[in-house]
Design an enzyme around this catalytic site. Sequence first.
Site, PDB file in Angstrom:
ATOM      1  N   HIS A 224       6.246   4.614   5.599  1.00  0.00           N
ATOM      2  CA  HIS A 224       6.906   3.390   6.028  1.00  0.00           C
ATOM      3  C   HIS A 224       7.391   3.526   7.476  1.00  0.00           C
ATOM      4  O   HIS A 224       7.190   2.650   8.315  1.00  0.00           O
ATOM      5  CB  HIS A 224       8.139   3.108   5.159  1.00  0.00           C
ATOM      6  CG  HIS A 224       7.842   2.823   3.721  1.00  0.00           C
ATOM      7  ND1 HIS A 224       6.592   2.510   3.256  1.00  0.00           N
ATOM      8  CD2 HIS A 224       8.657   2.791   2.631  1.00  0.00           C
ATOM      9  CE1 HIS A 224       6.651   2.293   1.955  1.00  0.00           C
ATOM     10  NE2 HIS A 224       7.879   2.463   1.555  1.00  0.00           N
TER      11      HIS A 224
ATOM     12  N   CYS B  79       0.820  -1.226   0.000  1.00  0.00           N
ATOM     13  CA  CYS B  79       0.000   0.000   0.000  1.00  0.00           C
ATOM     14  C   CYS B  79       0.845   1.264   0.000  1.00  0.00           C
ATOM     15  O   CYS B  79       0.752   2.064  -0.911  1.00  0.00           O
ATOM     16  CB  CYS B  79      -0.984  -0.032   1.165  1.00  0.00           C
ATOM     17  SG  CYS B  79      -1.621   1.586   1.598  1.00  0.00           S
TER      18      CYS B  79
END
Lengths: 519, 519
Positions: free
Chosen positions: B135, B80
């Site tokens: 992230h 994603c």
Amino acid sequence: MVDVSHTHWSTSRWVREIETRLAAGDDEQPFVNIKGEDRREFDAIFLGGGAGGRFGAAYLRAMGGRPLIIDRWPFLGGSCPHHACVPHHVFSDAAAQLLLERTFSGQLWFQDLNGKTVSILDVVEMFRRGRTGPHAFMNFQSKEQLDLEFVLGARGRILDAHTVSAAGRTFTAKDLVLATGARPQALGVAGDHLKGVFDYASLVDDLDYEPGPTAVVVGGGKTAIEYGCFFNATGRRTIVVSRHQPLPMINDGETRAYLLARMEEQGMEFCTSAELTAIEGDGQGRVRVVVIRTPAGEVRVATDFVFLGLGERPNSEEAREVLGVDVDAGGFVEVDGRMQTSVPHVYAVGDLVGAPMEMFKARKGGMYAARNIMGEDAHYQLSDYPDFMHTHYEVCWLGLGEEGARERYRNVVVLKLPPDNPDDQAVALPAGDRMMLYAMMKPHLSGFQKLVIDGTSRRILGAFHVGCGAKDGFQYLAPMVRNGLTVDEFGEMDELFLNPSYFIQLCRLRAGSKVLRDL
Amino acid sequence: MVDVSHTHWSTSRWVREIETRLAAGDDEQPFVNIKGEDRREFDAIFLGGGAGGRFGAAYLRAMGGRPLIIDRWPFLGGSCPHHACVPHHVFSDAAAQLLLERTFSGQLWFQDLNGKTVSILDVVEMFRRGRTGPHAFMNFQSKEQLDLEFVLGARGRILDAHTVSAAGRTFTAKDLVLATGARPQALGVAGDHLKGVFDYASLVDDLDYEPGPTAVVVGGGKTAIEYGCFFNATGRRTIVVSRHQPLPMINDGETRAYLLARMEEQGMEFCTSAELTAIEGDGQGRVRVVVIRTPAGEVRVATDFVFLGLGERPNSEEAREVLGVDVDAGGFVEVDGRMQTSVPHVYAVGDLVGAPMEMFKARKGGMYAARNIMGEDAHYQLSDYPDFMHTHYEVCWLGLGEEGARERYRNVVVLKLPPDNPDDQAVALPAGDRMMLYAMMKPHLSGFQKLVIDGTSRRILGAFHVGCGAKDGFQYLAPMVRNGLTVDEFGEMDELFLNPSYFIQLCRLRAGSKVLRDL
């Protein structure tokens, strides 16, 4: 008068007709849509065809009744599309767009707006040209789709609780619904009549010059801050003068602080515990200087542009004088849950009956008045409603803020983005539609969101969102929260990721635990 | 390996660490967060730390269990934030922004973009720089707030239903959750390996040149159209090649037509009932020409930029070979409502188990797997879910389209904006946040919205929205509609005007009538 009862004008025809009528000014040639063949008495006259009057009339008509709307403007919809909600949204969209373009000036494909001032006059004139479109749509929809009868472009005069004259005719009805709205509150200091002193209505009606480099905004509520953010986004020095801390209506300190920090980052100046005490002219009737009393003493600011966001005064004078309806200390007409005034057969709706000055309250008030007029016994309960405003962002909130929740609940849990963390707001979340470039390049500008939860019952107590795209959601969340929405039910919903509010997934991350914790 | 179990890295520290690791490429130095002092057996190993694995592990941990996540990437969150939802949203935001800037080029403060091409490479590089932020946040949140144990940056090898090796160690657990996701489907024609042929993953990983003036997109589904609109918005000729009519998933013909008309108005070319049959190189390994078979014959298009949006293939090979899990014809792992595969103790979640390839399904699948592993008997029922995609607009939908509703109900009522009217879409509505400039200056670009209603029960059957800001609302509307939301209940809600979807007020305008009519 122009009898439109046998016409079927398109919206573009209505645009032309309304523009002609508005350009002609006081020369009254009202549009009259009354069905000669309908011999029934009117069930109600709605005096004022804004949000409350138009929706009330539409609801009454849908129930099978016969309403008549009388409005001084040659269009339906009232102040919203002409002076209020619509221009406010146009300016707020401009502010959001300009924040984006200024933030990324010279990067990617963005032009360099550094040091550049954007024309306020151009935007106002764009709105002034564009607003006839919504006006025309209201007339079209009301006539062709909602089957409403009306007299538009003629001032109605109340004769008694059943009778109103307009356009040289006298109209009678079983009941009368007052929907005459409100107007901006004046400042009441020397010089407040000078050219260059505006409120939300006169700004869009009268502005005919390009404001200089400094805007002074008076007030700390929604209107003042919303317009102030727009002026700031155009590149002007913007000074907000208010007696109290701004944005008191946002009942969560952290959300409010995020917003104020963003405004200050954009260069907005807040002058609080302060009062604008005088406006000085230039000898030709134009503002030249404002005088501000601050805790640190008197300040004089050179400006040709002052905006007043001081709240509303009701247009209740005629109803008081002719009908004797009871009003509150502010002059707002008092009504019960059936929207009835103190005078039999007289109802009142919309801004005329006081806060909240919101569309849903006006429209639902009209609907409840209609139901009662048509024989139902229906009571409008103003329940906990969601709320919103714009800064450079869209801001939504409902329920209790963290502080209020902690006063009333022992076990308050908070889920928020960005979370408390050593890098503060420099984390790349939240990210959602129309906020992605911020999330990637300037994370601290990408918004703030927060759920306030009673950890014991697991129910949602409050929700707060700064960003873009959460307004629709807050409408639907409000009744769910009222009905006891829990963290666990939230976690079972289907998010449309990257959803503007991350409430569903934040709840799901915690819902597995019997003991809820902050996130 | 880097033992991070005693560290408390901030998000910015994680950014640096992840960037270093990604730059090093194959040189595996996994981040290992395993609590040496916790002697319990793992309840589950989540093989894959994307949406399904991470949320499943978080839920299991919240329930008091002990999960371990193993992921080949040095960050959690999976495809994603690296390849899929996040870049897609970045590009869609860029497309929306560019549509606005192109539409109003040279007006107000807008720069003149007429005839100008915007760099795709710049936007991709911006995303590539920015994506480490999300992230890092995932790692931070998972470790510091969700108390998850993990091995990141090491490929896990399945040994049996309880055992996975990674980073030179062997891990055992009571159960195994497969969450290895999917990858883009290849085209399978000559030349599809050439430089210049991209899918959503390789585009953001590999693009290193500025694409020329023509983009060829293969596919007619969400990914193809979403990326196609972005390429179009950059100013490139964009040809969409698809076997079938595009956007079949939008189950309302009028909504689909509105969208396609807007794309064509922006110059997008649709080549349907067509197939890309070959890609020719320039002799140096780069795309030079594509060959398209159309009903009118073969067409050759010169281009150096081909984008494949052909759907997904599951990463199920290892699970099939080692564990023998049952898969469907497409190779997707078959699971029951408990998310259990055909092999005892082995669960599967996320894209690996097939459509819908949506975040909510992955996350909720992980949650249900966790509940079953922890001893509950919980069944995930994929109910009617809301859906969305982006073109230059945000598009949301749920329930039945008008055509499907008319097949199943005798008395279908439609409320929509703009309404059917002689001026077609040239009416100044809908208008809502981020759509106001269109509403004022280019009304036909301001969106489309529609409610489909069973006039007899008065229940909402379907809802459709093109514009901005309705995604959050559709999340919350979906369960309401499932529970029988009626026109009358809609009309009692409190709209936050100018709400992006006008559903509340449209319903209120009709709710007064016992016999519902279109609007």
